[in-house]
Design an enzyme around this catalytic site. Structure first.
Site, PDB file in Angstrom:
ATOM      1  N   GLY A   1       0.825  -1.198   0.000  1.00 47.00           N
ATOM      2  CA  GLY A   1       0.000   0.000   0.000  1.00 47.00           C
ATOM      3  C   GLY A   1       0.860   1.248   0.000  1.00 47.00           C
ATOM      4  CB  CYS A   2       0.164   4.703  -1.146  1.00 50.25           C
ATOM      5  SG  CYS A   2      -1.495   4.899  -0.453  1.00 50.25           S
ATOM      6  CE1 TYR A   3      -1.630   8.090   4.102  1.00 47.35           C
ATOM      7  CE2 TYR A   3      -3.393   6.544   3.631  1.00 47.35           C
ATOM      8  CZ  TYR A   3      -2.960   7.841   3.822  1.00 47.35           C
ATOM      9  OH  TYR A   3      -3.850   8.877   3.740  1.00 47.35           O
TER      10      TYR A   3
END
Lengths: 344, 344, 344, 344
Positions: free
Chosen positions: A147-149
């Site tokens: 995921g990006c985070y």
């Protein structure tokens, strides 16, 4: 190499096309759709006119197996059903959705509120945080692209947690993201007039990236503790800035932290350790595959503040996915990803 | 009432004019300048044409003493030199700069890198966090109007710290601000092309609002501990969102926290406790004097996340200054400040 | 006065509430809905908490007739069906939708692709461009509140066209608007990630405000000619800037144009003629009911450039609607509308 | 090829670096400065860390002559003094400032308020609008790279004017630009808080690109008439959208216009004619060297609206400069410029 993308109309898909179009090893790039079959892709996305004018193809499992790589950039709950049948059929599978990230199906159900992928498929998937899992990625059936985070958070914290330099029990992570992280589907939450000139906190204590971060901290740094992780929306399209706070452990200095980061990433071209920074900001990496990291210990509190920035659509999605593809095909990791950040 | 503003050309000054222009108790509003004497103010600020077309007046101490209130909205280091001579000369003095906030001159020197105000003047000043210091504000010679960040932070944390519900020793405050907090003077840091589509952390562990927050926590909640407080710039003009993190103390529940907030602010019209919030955001208070607060305890970590939002130019500057003026003149606190948030 | 709003959840409705809440002549303000009956309005719009906590009421014609004024701020095609039955039933009717603006039902059908209002109701309605139609507005059954673009365009051009100072046959109008003009319903066109950092032209030669502008030029300036009018979306929430171009007629100078504007609006507090302007911009009127106008003749081409700015949600919608209400009730036009522009 | 850049710290310079860094024919890239000699460039611009860490070099004419190409991206009035001495010394000279664009020194003085370049140097320079001047560019001593606005305007209008399809005597050009066009020097006009949520018209009838556009219309389309050209600032960093209006000449249809555009640019890869467009917008070309053009005739007025979009920093500056370099060195025009637009 022949590459197929399923879910090209989303932002992850658009970014895959942006980078793959000039990737020197790609011979054929095909886009697959469940709904828009036969339509010329540049009719929908004018910016691709004269660049990608091919028609969208229908998703047919037999056809998909002819590719060297299949990227899935679909909403949660799609690739979990689609990819298992493609395992061992030929193509390397790189999934940009969250469907293969959590090893525990119950946890997936709890945080995603969807049916998990079959357990055998989950077991054959590998977490694609490139800098930390290269050997596994190379031989994986399915790469679960992070995921990006989690990408922004883990790259900055893992070296410090692994060396036991900071205290995971008091770890607080405050993340800020541009709006493109919410994807291309319009909603009140992404409606310009209500998002512009506005900063929001959302999904407080409920974000599905919490278990993903905890699982990776456990896997790569061998630390176990529930973390506090919050997510904010700021009025920009791209970029994540994650600010993490933790006490430094007994005897640890700022220099130890910087050294750990520098040693860890010495041979990783996409991670840059910034020692001095009056200002540290997302536009340093805009449009590129870099992750920049900065750390400082406050002598007043003996706590470290660790900051990292990525472009959520690049290192946080399509860029890292291509980096993983490069790893799988023994290419230099930077192949096709040498784009300089835009900054302005 | 006759009101004078010194430093009207800054953003704090412009907001004072915006609210005072329709304040029902203001008879005369004069603007003072050190440089632009005689110039029609609306020549510089077209938005005030037909609203405030008066010429700027020269700063003359004798003249200033004829007003009921003098607001100073000047850069650091100006009012410290100007206001002491006006004490006991007649007007109530309300200072929007940081010059009278810190009680310890050494601390002022250390964090502001400027010469502090004379100690006698500092002693005669009162910290103007309205909801927490009404009685003192009413009789003060000089009101030291709080900083924008401290206002957002303190209003949300003081009730919890005072009742000993959360642990100040592990308190982390992560604040995000719009760019107008940096004032009206152009710089690289506020240059549109480098600020737009960008989120930055700045002045890491160095912000002058750190000692202001600690001093107020000590004064109003009787707790002493160095805190971690960081500041971020997000690409919007107005608004602060402060996210604070702390463990809840033994036996404390989310309900205790909400109750403490609700009880504290039951009779304070500008502080709103928001119990439910899928999203909690700065545009809830845009252009208004409200401070909204939301709190949630994460059962996984037993830590509280406390969020507050203000308009940095209103509750964080001009609005609170006028609220303090209302207190000093025994007016209803909301007089002239009933503006509804713009939201969009 | 007792006031009802139908369609309060849209942006026009929210702005009506913002201004009516502090309007000194309003005793009761009720909101009507077709779908959300009984719900507390501030549950949906947190920014109104403690300001407007009343439940939404069901639309019932009998009940509506008890109000002094009913504002309709509904999508096209709703008030055309609803308002006719309320004529002569008591309340003044002020419609913010486009349903009563075009006098020719065929034209309405052609540009709006909806069923027009009954012809008798259209005939009883009056175009509510306050500065140009005060006498008619005062006695109207239905006020057709002007569109946002037409307001900005007409206020700046009518004085010049009426006096025959510029040539309508070569009139070009290039308008730029913030995104809030598209309303509160999410769509790809208003999706933050595709709207931010972007300027677009849309509905080229097809915008439904074209016939509205032409009809008003005919009505108030007695000129007939098809015009070129284009609309652009710029990445901001509020504001319209309209730039109009036309040759000046034989013997006409810039001074004639300025004089015509100044004379026309000498007694109209919300229209300001700005003679000198290095920069002329929408934030001059942000959040307020002002319309600012600037004109310059280029001696190289003998063409005039006429520029005007409004806040599309205020003078272009809710503000002008309340101004019309004030006219109808013989109040000073500025009552409840004295808000100073925010500028920043 | 060895390339030097003078004025690398400006936005034009940064974009040159962004594209030249991955240009396959560049062997050496050196940056020259008049003030910062010896400093590591990535110390000033963190986004270039690990990408361009070389020190800035001192400007020395002897040294400069060793390069194959020198780009000057300096403020007005600098390259006019610097470049003449480098003519015939070896390097191809490509100037991104306005100093060599106007052939008439008096006109330069009038619009730029600076001393013009020596007339012999001006005569040896060639206007670098690539698609229209390839043969001349190939052999030029100095390429005067076009202004950002003129590039967008001329590419869309020249085919129509050259074929006498539209009437230049009534030509109106309304241009909208992002803020980066104003460069990297902070000023009130580019101060975030006064630029954000704002659209402005500036330099009304005074912009120095007016004579540049008129000169090129004369040169390439053999038409002479003063034009109306206005410039607006919209709150985004990159992008220009130019909307032009002119009557179509007797017997001309929309199809004629589209055909003229398509035929003209059939072999020019960076100009795209978009026939259908519900919305036509700057993000179609964001970060890329494309110029997109759309045209429509309004049957009601028999006027054409011609719209074009570019990225002002790419096709409007650095991208076109590199395209010109490619032409001069007989490379494919797209070499090093194949970047796909970002769109989001």
């Amino acid at each position: 190499m022949n590459v197929g993308i399923i879910g090209a109309t989303g932002y992850g898909g658009l970014e895959l096309i942006r980078f793959l179009h000039t990737h020197p090893e790609i011979e054929k790039l095909d886009l697959f759709t469940s709904s828009d079959e036969g339509n010329k892709f540049s009719n929908k996305y004018t910016h691709l006119m004269n660049i990608y004018d091919e028609p969208l193809l229908k998703i047919e499992p037999d056809r998909l197996s002819e590719y060297d790589v299949i990227f899935t950039s679909t909403p949660s709950g799609v690739s979990s059903q689609l990819l298992p049948s493609l395992i061992d059929k030929g193509p390397k599978l790189i999934d940009l959705s969250g469907d293969f990230r959590l090893k525990d199906p119950l946890q997936y159900e709890q945080w995603y509120k969807k049916t998990p992928a079959p357990i055998e498929a989950i077991q054959k998937s590998v977490y694609g945080l490139t800098e930390w899992n290269e050997a596994e990625i190379q031989k994986a059936d399915i790469v679960a692209n992070p995921g990006c985070y989690p990408t922004a958070v883990l790259l900055s914290l893992l070296p410090l947690l692994k060396e036991n330099l900071i205290d995971v029990k008091h770890l607080i992570i405050d993340a800020k993201s541009g709006i493109s992280g919410a994807g291309n589907k319009p909603s009140q939450m992404t409606h310009f007039s209500e998002t512009n000139e506005n900063t929001a906190i959302y999904k407080l204590h409920q974000h599905q990236h919490i278990p993903e971060i905890e699982q990776a901290i456990n896997l790569f740094a061998n630390q176990t503790s529930p973390i506090t992780f919050t997510t904010h929306l700021v009025p920009m399209t791209r970029g994540i800035l994650a600010t993490s706070y933790a006490p430094v452990n007994e005897g640890v200095t700022e220099k130890h932290l910087i050294d750990a980061l520098q040693v860890t990433y010495a041979n990783h071209p996409f991670v840059r350790i910034i020692k001095e920074a009056n200002k540290f900001e997302t536009n340093q990496v805009y449009g590129s595959n870099y992750c920049d990291i900065h750390v400082k210990v406050d002598p007043r509190t003996n706590r470290a503040t660790v900051v990292s920035v990525i472009d959520n659509l690049v290192k946080g999605a399509a860029g890292q996915a291509i980096q993983n593809m490069n790893v799988q095909f023994n290419l230099d990791q930077t192949t096709g990803l040498k784009h300089v950040p835009l900054f302005i």
